[in-house]
Scaffold this active site. Structure first.
Site, PDB file in Angstrom:
ATOM      1  N   TYR A  18       1.061  -0.825  -0.306  1.00 14.12           N
ATOM      2  CA  TYR A  18       0.355   0.051  -0.407  1.00 14.12           C
ATOM      3  C   TYR A  18       0.860   0.914   0.151  1.00 14.12           C
ATOM      4  CZ  TYR A  18      -4.632  -2.858   0.419  1.00 14.12           C
ATOM      5  OH  TYR A  18      -4.865  -4.383   0.327  1.00 14.12           O
ATOM      6  N   TYR A 146     -11.686  -8.376   6.712  1.00 12.96           N
ATOM      7  CA  TYR A 146     -10.109  -8.335   5.610  1.00 12.96           C
ATOM      8  C   TYR A 146     -10.334 -10.001   4.988  1.00 12.96           C
ATOM      9  CZ  TYR A 146      -5.637  -7.561   3.439  1.00 12.96           C
ATOM     10  OH  TYR A 146      -5.178  -7.849   2.367  1.00 12.96           O
ATOM     11  N   ASP A 247     -11.983 -17.214   8.050  1.00 13.66           N
ATOM     12  CA  ASP A 247     -10.765 -16.885   7.541  1.00 13.66           C
ATOM     13  C   ASP A 247     -10.054 -16.462   9.065  1.00 13.66           C
ATOM     14  OD1 ASP A 247      -8.220 -15.580   6.881  1.00 13.66           O
ATOM     15  OD2 ASP A 247      -8.877 -14.087   5.367  1.00 13.66           O
ATOM     16  N   LYS A 276      -0.599 -16.957   7.125  1.00 11.61           N
ATOM     17  CA  LYS A 276       1.142 -15.911   8.571  1.00 11.61           C
ATOM     18  C   LYS A 276       1.745 -16.432   9.180  1.00 11.61           C
ATOM     19  CE  LYS A 276      -1.633 -11.524   7.920  1.00 11.61           C
ATOM     20  NZ  LYS A 276      -2.303 -10.947   7.389  1.00 11.61           N
TER      21      LYS A 276
HETATM   22  C1  LIG Z   1      -3.139 -10.646   5.898  1.00 12.29           C
HETATM   23  C2  LIG Z   1      -4.910 -11.336   5.570  1.00 12.29           C
HETATM   24  C3  LIG Z   1      -4.893 -12.517   4.930  1.00 12.29           C
HETATM   25  C4  LIG Z   1      -4.192 -12.249   3.489  1.00 12.29           C
HETATM   26  O1  LIG Z   1      -3.203 -12.578   3.806  1.00 12.29           O
HETATM   27  P1  LIG Z   1      -1.378 -12.696   2.304  1.00 12.29           P
HETATM   28  O2  LIG Z   1      -0.395 -13.802   3.000  1.00 12.29           O
HETATM   29  O3  LIG Z   1      -1.532 -11.147   3.089  1.00 12.29           O
HETATM   30  O4  LIG Z   1      -2.254 -12.723   1.216  1.00 12.29           O
HETATM   31  C5  LIG Z   1      -5.831 -12.638   4.318  1.00 12.29           C
HETATM   32  N1  LIG Z   1      -7.024 -12.688   5.187  1.00 12.29           N
HETATM   33  C6  LIG Z   1      -7.464 -12.090   6.387  1.00 12.29           C
HETATM   34  C7  LIG Z   1      -8.160 -12.536   7.520  1.00 12.29           C
HETATM   35  C8  LIG Z   1      -5.019 -11.400   6.620  1.00 12.29           C
HETATM   36  O5  LIG Z   1      -5.009 -11.445   8.191  1.00 12.29           O
END
Ligand SMILES: *Cc1c(COP(=O)(O)O)cnc(C)c1O
Length: 428
Positions: A18, A146, A247, A276
């Site tokens: 960003y 997100y 997620d 992550k």
């Molecule tokens: C960081 C994140 C993503 C995206 O993961 P990237 O490895 O950056 O593509 C998706 N969902 C959540 C909840 C996140 O925190």
């Protein structure tokens, strides 16, 4: 002091997350990182408050993870996963199946969190297609979410934070309801869940799945909501024949005090995304887990395959590192560490509550958030944090901490102390 030529080049030629070319925002060259310390090119050392965006849970340059990388490197860095397989992938998949809630039994390895979300969405669509219900191909979610920066992940990300206006007409249109208002630790009232329930009643016919971050909404606002909301949502999805995608890319692997945040609600999704912290912050790797029901249905349906296969799928270096990271986590007193972290964040950030320009201070597990009334000026606040000897990366109105689990009590005090000092000096 003149900048090194590579830093000059970076300024004119390199995109950062960003970012804008020539924005003049400070950018700090790092030469190494070890434990919870990031060392800058000018010799300064910063206490890390970010875990490199949720991922470096064991700190940097960890001997056990280094050894895992080196060992795997001697065998092979990578081979294609089409038609070939290897033990690091199978062992890691077994571990993930054991660790995650019961019905999740199959694993798809992706190369980043966003891709694991794309995979989850595609799985949901292929599932209904295979069941003869191709109309079910849209998604329902809550605001302030997100889910990543790729196309469909962006379409289920908060429409305001996610810049839907910019991409209007180009992005697929999904259904949104307001973000949960009930806070973590509180019950979820019928009014809180009503918009979700009404949306499900209205559009379930065309829905493949609901996608949501369990309990913690991360980059869309660092909001902690009621586990009871999640429990009710799970029941509603079942009642209305809609899959539930959780997620856990940010929340997975202990950050909220449970191994997975959905355990706060005692529920299991149909599809789960992790990423992550999976490799302890060493490499990019993510995974999408699902049930035998979803996997078998997709595999029996037309075209008889799941239609996704990244070049670097199940990269052996990343899988071996992830396996070592999970062993390290499981052998550590991680629950106790997160409890300590929670207490330290609560007491350390408490003075911010007194500041008129702070609207909320909240802590859950290893996440501490100071929400301001107005957006911070990143340019000045970023420098102030570095001058205070800590690495903290605010966004919008949020100054937040998610330190490595291994941070000492003393370093944590210095870290929270720096937040109190910097936020205290930033009356807006
Ligand atoms: C960081 C994140 C993503 C995206 O993961 P990237 O490895 O950056 O593509 C998706 N969902 C959540 C909840 C996140 O925190």
């Amino acid at each position: 002091m003149a900048l090194a030529p590579w830093i000059e080049f970076d300024r004119g030629h390199l995109w950062h997350p960003y970012s804008a070319m020539g924005s003049g925002l400070p950018i700090f060259p790092v030469v190494s990182a070890s434990g919870v310390r990031i060392r800058l090119a000018d010799g300064r050392e910063l206490i890390d408050g970010m875990s490199s965006w949720w991922s470096a849970i064991h700190g940097y340059n960890h001997p056990v993870l280094n050894r895992a990388v080196n060992q795997q490197l001697q065998a092979m860095a990578h081979v294609m996963f089409g038609g070939l397989t290897h033990q690091p992938a199978a062992d890691l998949a077994r571990r993930l199946v054991e660790l995650t809630p019961q019905p999740l039994e199959t694993v798809f390895f992706a190369d980043s969190g966003s891709v694991s979300v794309e995979v989850a969405l595609k799985m949901a669509i292929q599932y209904w297609h295979a069941r003869g219900l191709p109309r079910k191909k849209r998604f329902l979610t809550v605001r302030n979410g997100y889910h990543g920066d790729t196309w469909h992940a962006m379409s289920v990300t908060d429409p305001e934070n996610g810049m839907h206006t910019l991409f209007r007409g180009a992005l697929p249109r999904q259904h949104f309801v307001p973000a949960p208002r009930c806070r973590f630790g509180e019950p979820c009232s019928p009014e809180d869940i009503a918009p979700m329930e009404q949306a499900l009643i209205r559009v379930h016919d065309e829905l493949a799945a609901v996608i949501i971050e369990p309990v913690v909404q991360g980059a869309g606002g660092m909001r902690f909501y009621s586990a009871d909301y999640l429990r009710q949502l799970h029941a509603l999805c079942e009642r209305h024949d809609v899959l539930l995608i959780l997620d856990e890319i940010a929340t997975g692997f202990g950050r909220t005090g449970k191994m997975f945040a959905c355990e706060h609600a005692d529920i299991a999704p149909d599809i789960l995304c992790v990423g992550k912290a999976l490799t302890g912050g060493y490499m990019s790797l993510a995974a999408t887990l699902t049930t035998q029901e979803v996997s078998q249905t997709i595999s029996r349906g037309m075209p008889g395959l799941f239609m996704h296969g990244p070049t670097f799928m199940a990269n052996p270096l990343a899988c071996a590192t992830a396996l070592a990271s999970l062993e390290l986590l499981l052998e550590s007193p991680w629950q106790g560490r997160i409890r300590q972290l929670e207490m330290g964040l609560k007491s350390g950030l408490a003075p911010c509550r007194e500041m008129a320009w702070v609207s909320d201070v909240r802590v859950l597990g290893g996440i501490g958030v100071v929400e301001l009334r107005d957006a911070v000026d990143l340019k000045t606040i970023q420098r102030s944090f570095v001058d205070a000897g800590v690495w903290v990366r605010p966004f919008g109105r949020l100054v937040y901490l998610m330190p490595p689990y291994v941070i000492s009590e003393e370093d944590l005090q210095d870290l929270t102390g720096a937040v109190v000092e910097v936020v205290g000096g930033h009356a807006v």
